[in-house]
Design an enzyme around this catalytic site. Structure first.
Site, PDB file in Angstrom:
ATOM      1  N   ASP A 122      38.628  32.415  43.919  1.00  0.00           N
ATOM      2  CA  ASP A 122      40.010  32.570  43.491  1.00  0.00           C
ATOM      3  C   ASP A 122      40.036  33.448  42.237  1.00  0.00           C
ATOM      4  O   ASP A 122      39.003  33.788  41.664  1.00  0.00           O
ATOM      5  CB  ASP A 122      40.649  31.202  43.223  1.00  0.00           C
ATOM      6  CG  ASP A 122      42.156  31.208  43.460  1.00  0.00           C
ATOM      7  OD1 ASP A 122      42.777  32.292  43.349  1.00  0.00           O
ATOM      8  OD2 ASP A 122      42.717  30.144  43.745  1.00  0.00           O
TER       9      ASP A 122
ATOM     10  N   GLU B  65      52.016  27.491  40.997  1.00  0.00           N
ATOM     11  CA  GLU B  65      50.918  26.708  40.429  1.00  0.00           C
ATOM     12  C   GLU B  65      50.982  26.672  38.905  1.00  0.00           C
ATOM     13  O   GLU B  65      51.500  27.574  38.267  1.00  0.00           O
ATOM     14  CB  GLU B  65      49.592  27.306  40.874  1.00  0.00           C
ATOM     15  CG  GLU B  65      49.452  28.785  40.514  1.00  0.00           C
ATOM     16  CD  GLU B  65      48.274  29.428  41.199  1.00  0.00           C
ATOM     17  OE1 GLU B  65      47.148  28.958  41.004  1.00  0.00           O
ATOM     18  OE2 GLU B  65      48.492  30.402  41.942  1.00  0.00           O
TER      19      GLU B  65
END
Length: 742
Positions: A326, A522
């Site tokens: 990520d 997020e």
């Protein structure tokens, strides 16, 4: 950024649209390898007869092409293929070729100017032409977070976020959505979508809850059909095939407290039972890439977890694609700012094949090279990572068709895709309360519409909408809920709108309040404290209630909210989730053009203090997992109605083997209420056949004389299901579980 330079007069062949062995970019590059000449972007009219190297021959099997190319690559070529960088970090653009970069991405806030499909395609092609100037002519692969449509592109079709798609309970529809997204992504040249999220969200405080299809492993597992939609039945076998990403591996939806990037504290049996099944199914579907999670499992970061990545994912599950990190995630491994060689070695040795750097690629490549030359990363590990990445590039057809297929550019925001999105929206609506059958609304009535999300395309689309966190306002093209209502009624002049509910009186048939959350993604979306409506919503609803007009609440949110205290004031409650750009789908349900069919993908809490609350955990919800009303059933307005004096109570239990290993197994038992009334509590029993249960979740159990009895609590509505799981030593055999209502 400024618009990219226009394509040359005679462009290279478009990717995916040409299905003949035209030796385009690769052939030109091969000639340059032989002659030693500097390479220019390959064009059709520059192709000359030349010996074709094996990796440039599309008639050869992909593994043979990969091995031939790998044998010709320098260490710099190989390290570049393992590197993914943000488009805007490329300064100058020629660094893409200089450093042999294998992949480019656009982060959540990365865009082009003007922000339209044509400019995105032009940008892609300019970058790809640069990548093809390397001696071996290896094309780049471009990734983007197309998580509910091609959401970085203004004017693209935006579908409901995953929580809404989970409510549809329709994997076939979700596959069609995946196909539409693939066409729009391919129309901008991009090859790779960082979707779908297969997280199993277990705590609604988590800011990524809306990226989950549901709280039980069965629902995200079923919705892996989205992968087939993106990739096609065979990767590269479809003209609009786009590489899919199963993310985030593993357990990001189960962190303690629902903290984003937090720690998932579970036994291995629980991790396997709850969070692994969707990834197992994704691998079976041939997903091309897997993205790791920022989160940890019992204190160890996923990006450093060789057992989970190499042993379980690549070994046990048989994943043959590539693993990508990520965004800057390897920089988190030592807890200090700035990535180090040790962090890189830890991640690559754990099984990371491509690193999303995303900015300081020169430092990253220098450190990566240092770890390889020092022997801390083996050449075999580097070659394995390259095989995985190159295999997907060959399967996608990037060597033969490196540029945008402009035949798909016009599909971005097309009428057909918007019609599909509207269908998905109406299928995602969950009717939670309908006191006195106030819904469906009459099209000839006098209606008052209020609420901050009634006429706001940004609010109804949520995060990851033309920007990472999303924002309120007219961020893209689409139909708001208010516009959908006005288009549905017989006379739009009989619809009054005021955001704050000012001016309402008793002369209206009903008041529709479209309220809920404003956009987030997020980190910023975590709600560690209250989970209720904000003050503006509460004040708007108070004004509507004071008028005496029946209030219909349309809740726009990325998760269940704490609304139990206010529910008695509302005649109807419709969970609209985050529907995207096609608000007409909400109106379709409000006015009864389509009856509601959605079912809750999450258990709805009575209060935030119940978090985490999940199906089968024994807690008493406001609305259970799977709840959803429809029209014409004359439902009791009480969300937990008292049972009839003598309802027919019955249930069944189905045993399914989930996993087995020498000396043990893991299984799951699904309990279904097959009666006509609710079941409050149940027991399931069966003969263990000599096996010994080592752990059991979502129930309590006893064992007597080799026979196990599992007890469940809570109310199971007619037709609803719940499940529990267990691990055991010994063989599973062929159990025949018996269910008995309490």
């Amino acid at each position: 950024m400024t618009p990219p330079p226009p394509a040359t007069a005679v462009p290279p062949p478009a990717r995916r649209s040409v299905r003949r062995p035209a030796f385009v970019a690769a052939l030109c590059a091969a000639a340059l390898v032989v002659t030693g000449l500097a390479a220019a972007p390959p064009e059709r009219d520059t192709v000359r007869a030349a010996a074709v190297l094996p990796y440039q021959d599309p008639a050869l099997p992909v593994p043979q092409r990969v091995e031939d190319l790998l044998g010709r690559m320098t260490l710099d070529d190989k390290l570049g293929q393992m590197t993914q960088i943000e488009k805007d970090a490329l300064v100058p653009r020629s660094d893409l070729a200089t450093y042999r970069i294998g992949s480019v991405l656009s982060g959540g806030d990365s865009t082009v100017s003007p922000n339209n499909a044509q400019a995105w395609a032009d940008t892609y092609d300019a970058l790809q032409r640069t990548a093809l100037t390397t001696p071996l002519g290896i094309p780049m692969i471009y990734g983007i977070d197309a998580v509910h449509g091609h959401n970085a592109v203004r004017g693209a079709t935006l579908f409901p976020h995953n929580i809404g798609l989970g409510a549809t309970r329709d994997p076939a529809l979700v596959q069609r959505v995946g196909r539409a997204v693939a066409e729009e992504v391919a129309g901008t040249g991009i090859d790779w979508s960082f979707a779908p999220c297969l997280c199993v969200a277990r705590n609604d405080r988590w800011g990524r809850t809306y990226e989950s299809f549901g709280e039980t492993p069965e629902l995200p597992t079923a919705m892996t059909s989205f992968i087939t939609g993106l990739q096609g039945t065979t990767l590269g076998g479809d003209p609009a095939s786009v590489l899919a990403t199963a993310k985030h591996y593993l357990g990001d939806g189960g962190t303690t407290g629902g903290v984003d990037q937090g720690n998932t504290q579970l036994t291995e049996a629980e991790l396997r039972a709850i969070h692994l099944p969707p990834f197992r199914e994704a691998v079976k579907r041939g997903v091309g890439s897997v993205m790791l999670s920022y989160s940890s499992w019992n204190g160890v970061r996923s990006h450093a977890h060789k057992y989970l990545v190499t042993d379980v994912l690549k070994g046990e599950l048989g994943f043959t694609g590539f693993v990508v990190s990520d965004w800057a995630a390897i920089d988190q491994l030592d807890g200090q700012s700035g990535f180090t060689g040790a962090e890189i070695a830890t991640a690559v040795n754990a099984g990371v094949d491509m690193v999303m750097v995303p900015h300081d690629y020169k430092k990253f490549l220098s450190l990566l090279r240092g770890e390889v030359t020092a022997g801390r990363i083996s050449q075999a590990r580097i070659d394995d990572a390259n095989r995985r990445v190159l295999t997907k590039k060959f399967q996608l057809g990037l060597f033969e068709r490196p540029l945008t297929d402009r035949a798909y550019t016009a599909t971005v925001g097309s009428a057909a895709h918007r019609a599909l999105a509207r269908q998905a929206v109406r299928a995602s609506q969950v009717l939670l309360k309908n006191d006195g059958d106030v819904l469906p609304l009459p099209k000839t009535g006098r209606l008052f519409v209020a609420g901050k999300s009634a006429d706001d395309i940004g609010n109804q689309s949520g995060g990851w909408t033309v920007g990472w966190q999303g924002r309120s306002g007219p961020v893209t093209e689409g139909t708001t809920v208010l516009q959908g209502i006005r288009a549905a009624v017989a006379d739009p002049s009989r619809v009054t709108y005021d955001r704050y509910g000012n001016g309402i009186d008793g002369g209206y048939t009903a008041a529709v309040a479209v309220v809920g959350e404003t956009p987030y993604a997020e980190m910023r979306g975590d709600r560690p404290d209250g989970m209720g409506l904000d003050q503006e919503d509460l004040q708007t609803l108070a004004r509507l209630k004071a008028s005496g007009v029946p209030v219909v609440v349309v809740l726009v949110s990325g998760r269940p909210l704490d609304i139990a205290a206010h529910l008695p004031d509302w005649k109807a409650l419709l969970a609209a989730w985050l529907p995207g750009t096609e608000g007409g789908g909400v109106a379709d349900v409000l006015f009864g053009d389509h009856a509601p069919t959605g079912k809750l993908p999450m258990t709805w809490m009575r209060s935030a203090s119940q978090q985490p609350i999940n199906d089968g955990d024994g807690k008493s919800p406001l609305f259970p997992y799977g709840h959803g009303l429809t029209y014409g059933t004359d439902p009791d307005p009480d969300p937990e109605p008292d049972p009839d004096p003598s309802p027919a109570a019955a249930c069944t239990a189905t045993h399914k083997l989930v996993n087995s290993w020498p000396g043990g197994h893991q299984a799951e038992v699904t309990v279904k209420n097959t009666g006509t009334g609710p079941v409050t509590g149940w027991t399931v029993d069966w003969d263990l056949g000599g096996a010994t249960v080592t752990s059991l979740w979502n129930g309590t159990h006893t064992v007597t004389n080799g026979r196990i009895t599992v007890r469940g609590t809570g109310t199971l509505a007619a037709g609803a299901t719940t499940s529990f799981g267990y691990t055991a030593n010994g063989s599973a055999g062929t159990p025949a579980p018996r269910c008995t209502p309490a």
